[in-house]
Design a protein around this motif. Structure first.
Motif, PDB file in Angstrom:
ATOM      1  N   LEU A 327      12.474   9.860  -5.306  1.00  0.00           N
ATOM      2  CA  LEU A 327      12.350   9.214  -6.579  1.00  0.00           C
ATOM      3  C   LEU A 327      14.130   9.855  -7.411  1.00  0.00           C
ATOM      4  O   LEU A 327      13.985  10.962  -7.288  1.00  0.00           O
ATOM      5  N   SER A 328      14.659   9.331  -8.773  1.00  0.00           N
ATOM      6  CA  SER A 328      15.338  10.187  -9.042  1.00  0.00           C
ATOM      7  C   SER A 328      15.576   9.826 -10.615  1.00  0.00           C
ATOM      8  O   SER A 328      15.280   9.115 -11.548  1.00  0.00           O
ATOM      9  N   LEU A 329      15.621  11.226 -10.587  1.00  0.00           N
ATOM     10  CA  LEU A 329      15.805  11.214 -12.937  1.00  0.00           C
ATOM     11  C   LEU A 329      16.753  11.699 -12.781  1.00  0.00           C
ATOM     12  O   LEU A 329      17.390  12.640 -12.583  1.00  0.00           O
ATOM     13  N   GLN A 330      17.411  10.998 -14.021  1.00  0.00           N
ATOM     14  CA  GLN A 330      18.403  11.222 -14.805  1.00  0.00           C
ATOM     15  C   GLN A 330      18.614  11.505 -15.798  1.00  0.00           C
ATOM     16  O   GLN A 330      17.690  10.788 -16.054  1.00  0.00           O
ATOM     17  N   LEU A 331      19.214  12.408 -16.085  1.00  0.00           N
ATOM     18  CA  LEU A 331      19.713  12.599 -17.315  1.00  0.00           C
ATOM     19  C   LEU A 331      20.877  12.916 -18.101  1.00  0.00           C
ATOM     20  O   LEU A 331      21.685  13.396 -17.216  1.00  0.00           O
ATOM     21  N   ARG A 332      20.867  13.123 -19.406  1.00  0.00           N
ATOM     22  CA  ARG A 332      22.328  12.903 -20.115  1.00  0.00           C
ATOM     23  C   ARG A 332      22.225  14.411 -20.775  1.00  0.00           C
ATOM     24  O   ARG A 332      21.553  14.626 -21.585  1.00  0.00           O
ATOM     25  N   LEU A 333      23.074  15.635 -20.566  1.00  0.00           N
ATOM     26  CA  LEU A 333      22.919  16.947 -21.228  1.00  0.00           C
ATOM     27  C   LEU A 333      24.131  16.545 -22.078  1.00  0.00           C
ATOM     28  O   LEU A 333      24.595  15.845 -22.614  1.00  0.00           O
ATOM     29  N   PRO A 334      23.976  18.100 -22.950  1.00  0.00           N
ATOM     30  CA  PRO A 334      25.309  17.846 -24.378  1.00  0.00           C
ATOM     31  C   PRO A 334      26.251  17.838 -23.615  1.00  0.00           C
ATOM     32  O   PRO A 334      26.972  18.204 -22.907  1.00  0.00           O
ATOM     33  N   GLN A 337      27.549  14.973 -20.574  1.00  0.00           N
ATOM     34  CA  GLN A 337      27.639  14.943 -19.009  1.00  0.00           C
ATOM     35  C   GLN A 337      26.615  14.355 -18.295  1.00  0.00           C
ATOM     36  O   GLN A 337      24.895  15.045 -18.427  1.00  0.00           O
ATOM     37  N   LEU A 338      26.081  13.531 -16.775  1.00  0.00           N
ATOM     38  CA  LEU A 338      25.360  12.932 -16.256  1.00  0.00           C
ATOM     39  C   LEU A 338      24.729  14.119 -14.930  1.00  0.00           C
ATOM     40  O   LEU A 338      25.894  14.802 -14.726  1.00  0.00           O
ATOM     41  N   ARG A 339      22.964  14.321 -15.266  1.00  0.00           N
ATOM     42  CA  ARG A 339      22.822  15.193 -14.026  1.00  0.00           C
ATOM     43  C   ARG A 339      21.270  14.892 -13.207  1.00  0.00           C
ATOM     44  O   ARG A 339      20.829  13.564 -13.972  1.00  0.00           O
TER      45      ARG A 339
END
Length: 449
Positions: A327-334, A337-339
């Motif tokens: 499972l991949s969890l992608q989140l966008r930081l301030p 920036q993609l983490r």
């Protein structure tokens, strides 16, 4: 545990947790059966009233049955498999049931249906599945007749097949394969999915259609043009692509799905990779296109709608994708920036799906009364590092679908470990015929990226 727990103004109900370290069989862990409510209904031709039990699959009404019908199913299963294999069934009562007894029987029947479905032998039996198909057709009051059913390919191309309203999932899949001229030995590499088409034209996956349902009835009973049936590959390991790519139709289906996934942003592509892919597409080098696509991040993944997780911090907006045994969890930081955090199924000790329903004001729930919107959560215990396990929770309406993906990835790993293959020859049912259309429909190549 199937028991309801009260607390914090919500009714919290754990669904069946699945162990990733054991092979649970194809019937286990891939659907959630529930009987959330009962209805009092008048008998046919003015007969005496009776209690009807609403059986839901993944939170959606599948069918409505009486106690006597479920008892008949139980007795048939007992004849075929023996009493020691079956779970406990609520006994008959000589007198009319009180409201409290009706609720108790509802809970017992719900546990019974869950236990039967999760048993690899009982849950995949034709007796169980045919019972659910008949009940679905009777509940929706759909007569058996020939109809035209629209099935979409990943690129939006429509395939119209003539089927019966009473055709089960495998029948419809065979009809689609016949229309496309896909060989019988490749049918098992593809599945039919129920999706909801959003305003921007993208698909939100609801579930993979199962052997206990009638696709035509399932999609029309939702009474919304948003819901569609889509054909998509049903395996995770890209090594199986080689089998499919040997055939012209299989190659075109994979190619169309991959182009579509790239256009949607499901597959992560750099500018240089995009230039190379476009060049191969202009040359109509489909195999080379797919070979390059196989090296890209998130190739062959299934992407879910934006949701919320408690990783890396509480109430974190994420986009979850499933594929390649993770499972991949992608989140966008301030700062845009993609983490990304990746969680391998081989490092998950277990997982569970829980549903919570807000209780009416006063904190009590009455049998059969309307309930609030269901909140679904997928939680898994993950080996973050040596000797450190941590629970990660994802809150999403698609939590059950995520659980289905986890289970199917585990099943595929177990099949591969045992030296098996997912290649599936069609089963010929007694009295069943495979209808092939005289006019085959070719899979069109998608437009340029």
């Amino acid at each position: 545990s199937g028991d309801s727990l009260s607390g914090g103004g919500k009714r919290v109900k754990p669904l069946r947790p699945c162990q990733s370290g054991a092979h649970l069989g194809p019937a286990a862990g891939n659907m959630h059966f529930s009987i959330p409510e009962t209805e009092s209904r008048s008998g046919d031709s003015g007969g005496s009233a009776y209690v009807a039990y609403n059986i839901h699959v993944n939170g959606v009404l599948h069918c409505r049955v009486r106690y006597s019908q479920l008892l008949g199913l139980h007795e048939q299963l007992r004849k075929e498999y023996g009493a020691n294999v079956l779970p406990a069934f609520p006994p008959k009562k000589l007198f009319s049931l009180t409201p409290a007894e009706v609720e108790q029987r509802r809970e017992q029947l719900e546990k019974y249906m869950q236990a039967v479905r999760q048993d690899p032998l009982l849950g995949s039996s034709e007796t169980f599945n045919s019972f659910l198909r008949r009940a679905q057709q009777e509940t929706q009051q759909v007569p058996t007749e020939e109809v035209s059913l629209e099935v979409l390919l990943s690129n939006g191309q429509k395939v119209l097949v003539n089927v019966l309203t009473s055709d089960q999932t495998e029948d419809v899949l065979e009809a689609v394969a016949a229309k496309l001229d896909l060989p019988d030995d490749l049918i098992g590499y593809f599945s039919l999915f129920l999706v909801r088409e959003k305003e921007d034209g993208t698909f939100s996956f609801v579930r993979k259609l199962q052997e206990f349902e009638l696709p035509y009835v399932s999609v029309t009973s939702l009474r919304s043009q948003e819901y569609k049936i889509v054909l998509r590959k049903s395996y995770w390991d890209s090594a199986y692509d080689d089998d499919v790519m040997e055939n012209r139709v299989g190659l075109n289906l994979l190619y169309a799905q991959t182009v579509s996934d790239i256009e949607r942003g499901w597959i992560l592509v750099t500018k240089e990779q995009h230039r190379q892919l476009k060049s191969l597409q202009e040359k109509v080098s489909k195999k080379e296109f797919l070979r390059l696509a196989q090296t890209l991040r998130h190739y062959g993944y299934l992407r879910f709608d934006a949701c919320v997780a408690d990783f890396p911090e509480k109430d974190c907006p994420v986009v979850v994708s499933a594929g390649n045994s993770e499972l991949s969890l992608q989140l966008r930081l301030p700062g845009q920036q993609l983490r990304e955090g990746s969680f391998r199924v081989t490092r998950m000790r277990c997982w569970r799906v829980t549903s919570s329903v807000p209780l009416p004001s006063g904190g009590t729930s009455s049998p059969g009364r309307g309930r609030g919107e269901v909140r679904l959560e997928l939680a898994f215990e993950y080996l973050m590092s040596k000797d450190r396990l941590q629970w990660v929770t994802i809150t999403s309406p698609q939590a059950i679908m995520m659980s289905i993906c986890l289970q199917s990835m585990v099943d595929e790993l177990m099949v591969k470990k045992s030296g098996g293959s997912i290649r599936k020859m069609l089963r010929r049912r007694v009295g069943g015929t495979l209808r092939r259309s005289d006019s085959q429909q070719a899979v069109k190549s998608p437009p340029l990226l």
